[in-house]
Design a protein around this motif. Structure first.
Motif: not given
Ligand code: NAP
Ligand code: GDP
Length: 334
Positions: A7-11, A15-16, A88-90, A130-133
């Motif tokens: 897995a590749f995680i941005t952010g 926290q997440d 998750l980066a933003a 995608q970390a939508s909100t």
């Protein structure tokens, strides 16, 4: 032996990202995280993963980069060939997005395209989260679900709407497993200190310890649907394990005002918030999201996901953790 999933995680330093990395390592994944070079230490939330004997920290690999850098995103996706990408980066702070709207558009909006383009050209079978909100719903009245129209009320919300649609478009145009989690606010002891829940629980801890006597805040009347972050990262993972790509709301369905969260947090420490909280207009936003209350029935039916921790318990978890920190507890405990 089957190859470990990558897995590749941005952010990953957020926290997440930190909960996501921890949960994936515990499942046996090889985890690659994107970190920004910083002049000061920014890995407080993930440092313990390398040292905890119960977590296979040797499977965590960090790579310098920035999501606004399309070439670097392409290079990393090419080199790592992950099975799953969690974006998750933003620039994730709503109030800050009014001060830095263009940067927020780049980091929170257009950067999503950098990663989708990398996946499209390298391997379209890579699954993308995608970390939508809930901030995309903004002024649309509750309860909000996957069919609720978007009406963002901040540069942050508007940037996330772009990311939502470009993710959906790549799914439809290129047959990619690209999904949006439309997550309502989720909090934890690892929440950034300038978000309202953590600002409150940290203040309670400092007041208990005699380090602080006042708490300056903005609008106390808005309503939020606050859940517990580790449950939400589990929901993200479930979205990428589904048979078909789809978008999901994650929420508790509960409604509490900022005043309610103040009451829960201060009362847990035997204090009355009215004695400490003061108003400062600098914490107001030019446009506010008044009411977010989510309906996560689709996630319950299709993913078997349901929020368990509600704000009364959440406030206790966060206040206790902040007091324990001031007593010298190690970061990895939370
Ligand atoms: P967070 O704690 O603010 O973490 C944001 C992460 O993004 C940090 O690791 C940060 O790195 C990284 N980042 C920021 N700009 C970057 C850039 N240009 N290049 C590379 N990395 C960058 O946020 P969170 O609460 O974990 O939320 C995770 C994601 O879910 C975000 O996209 C957020 O907008 C979204 N979301 C959050 C919630 C919520 O309630 N928490 C609800 C819905 C959606 P540094 O550590 O170097 O700053
Ligand atoms: P958001 O829902 O993503 O904007 O998360 P925040 O935790 O930043 O804010 C939640 C709500 O708390 C918003 O309606 C803010 O206007 C309100 N709020 C009131 N006082 C404060 C404060 O001092 N800091 C923050 N961050 N929010 C505040």
């Amino acid at each position: 032996m089957a190859e470990a999933k990558r897995a590749f995680i941005t952010g990953v330093t957020g926290q997440d990202g930190s909960y996501m990395a921890q949960q994936l390592l515990e499942k046996g994944y090889e985890v690659h995280g994107l970190v920004r070079r910083s002049s000061s230490f920014n890995r407080g939330r993930i440092d313990h993963l390398h040292h905890d004997e119960h977590i296979p920290g040797q499977n965590l690999h960090l790579h310098y980069g920035d999501v606004t850098d399309a070439a670097r995103m392409h290079q990393l996706v090419t080199e790592l060939r992950p099975h799953e990408v969690y974006n998750l980066a933003a620039q994730s702070h709503v109030r800050v997005s009014f001060d830095e709207p263009l940067y927020t558009a780049e980091a929170t909006g257009v950067s999503t395209l950098n990663i989708l383009e990398a996946i499209r050209s390298v391997d379209t079978s890579i699954r993308f989260y995608q970390a939508s909100t809930s901030e995309m719903f903004g002024a649309s009245p509750p309860p909000q679900n996957e069919d609720t129209p978007f009406y963002p009320r901040s540069p942050y919300g508007a940037a996330k709407v772009y990311s939502y649609w470009i993710t959906k478009n790549y799914r439809e145009a290129y047959d990619m497993f690209a999904v949006n989690g439309q997550l309502f606010n989720h909090e934890s002891p690892r929440r950034g200190e300038t978000f309202v829940t953590r600002k409150i629980t940290l203040a309670v801890a400092n007041i208990v310890k005699g380090n602080q006597t006042e708490l300056w805040m903005g609008n106390l009347d808005s309503i939020r649907d606050w859940g517990y972050a580790p449950e939400y990262t589990d929901g993200m993972w479930r979205m990428l394990q589904a048979d078909e790509p789809d978008d999901f709301v994650l929420a508790t369905g509960s409604a509490y005002t900022i005043k309610d969260f103040l009451e829960l947090s201060f009362a847990h420490a035997g204090l009355d918030w009215h004695d400490y909280v003061k108003f400062d207009p600098k914490f107001l936003r030019p446009t506010e999201v008044d009411e977010l209350i989510g309906d996560a029935s689709k996630a319950k039916n299709k993913l078997g996901w349901e929020a368990k921790v509600l704000p009364p318990e959440l406030a206790k978890i966060m206040v206790d953790a902040d007091i324990a920190r001031l007593d010298g507890a190690k970061e990895g405990q939370f």
